[in-house]
Design an enzyme around this catalytic site. Structure first.
Site, PDB file in Angstrom:
ATOM      1  N   SER A  49       0.799  -1.226   0.000  1.00 41.62           N
ATOM      2  CA  SER A  49       0.000   0.000   0.000  1.00 41.62           C
ATOM      3  C   SER A  49       0.834   1.280   0.000  1.00 41.62           C
ATOM      4  O   SER A  49       0.308   2.346  -0.279  1.00 41.62           O
ATOM      5  CB  SER A  49      -0.955   0.021   1.189  1.00 41.62           C
ATOM      6  OG  SER A  49      -0.258   0.223   2.391  1.00 41.62           O
ATOM      7  N   LYS A  69       0.876   4.388   6.748  1.00 39.79           N
ATOM      8  CA  LYS A  69       0.178   5.280   5.818  1.00 39.79           C
ATOM      9  C   LYS A  69       0.795   6.667   5.875  1.00 39.79           C
ATOM     10  O   LYS A  69       1.600   6.971   6.738  1.00 39.79           O
ATOM     11  CB  LYS A  69      -1.318   5.394   6.171  1.00 39.79           C
ATOM     12  CG  LYS A  69      -2.057   4.075   6.197  1.00 39.79           C
ATOM     13  CD  LYS A  69      -2.139   3.425   4.849  1.00 39.79           C
ATOM     14  CE  LYS A  69      -2.772   2.046   4.965  1.00 39.79           C
ATOM     15  NZ  LYS A  69      -2.609   1.268   3.771  1.00 39.79           N
TER      16      LYS A  69
END
Length: 185
Positions: free
Chosen positions: A52, A94
């Site tokens: 990700s 993230k």
């Protein structure tokens, strides 16, 4: 000349073997305890386990996390963070995109922050809202995070805004692979 009382001198003989061993064990125990406390409460090492955050981070890379970053400061846009809390039972890496009060919108695969298109050289792929209702205003006490690999990331578009208390720390350094080792922006 008057008599001066003698001051006892310390024992100048070398310490016995038992004392040296005890001092060495105490030193090792102190060092191990300090290391454990630093790792538990200040810094930690983590490994990237998904895609990700590509191309910024790739699977298998080893990172150093500053666990005190948000104890003494606030997150900034662009920080790479580890999330662990009610929003996600897994530890996720993230990037912070929006801060409290920011207004986000996604148009034609581009992120708009407070009506301005974001320049995101780190982003891979187009950014779509997924299930997020737009425009979205980041609530107080939260941040909006996304993975850099926008088409393959579970992030605030799915999880919702992330509580500040769920920010475990900030990624500050890449340890491995050695050819890419160094501070992260």
């Amino acid at each position: 000349m008057p008599d001066v009382p003698s001051v006892p001198q310390g024992d100048l003989r070398p310490p016995g073997k038992r004392r040296r061993v005890a001092e060495m064990l105490l030193t090792l125990l102190t060092a191990a305890l300090a290391s454990l406390l630093l790792q538990q409460f200040a810094f930690a090492q983590t490994e990237v386990r998904n895609i990700s955050m590509q191309t910024t981070l790739t699977e298998g890379e080893r990172l150093v996390e500053n666990k005190l970053a948000y104890v003494f400061g606030n997150p900034q846009r662009g920080d790479i963070v580890i999330i662990y809390g009610p929003e996600s039972p897994l530890r996720l890496v993230k990037r912070v995109i929006g801060l409290p009060g920011d207004r986000l919108d996604f148009r034609d695969g581009t992120v708009y922050l407070n009506e301005d298109a974001l320049t995101e050289p780190y982003a891979k792929g187009a950014t779509f809202p997924e299930g997020l209702r737009l425009p979205f205003t980041v609530p107080e006490g939260t941040v909006f995070v996304m993975g850099d690999n926008r088409e393959h990331s579970e992030d605030s578009r799915d999880l919702g805004p992330i509580r500040m208390s769920s920010l475990e720390g900030k990624i500050v350094f890449r340890l491995w692979p050695l050819g890419k080792a160094g501070p992260l922006d």
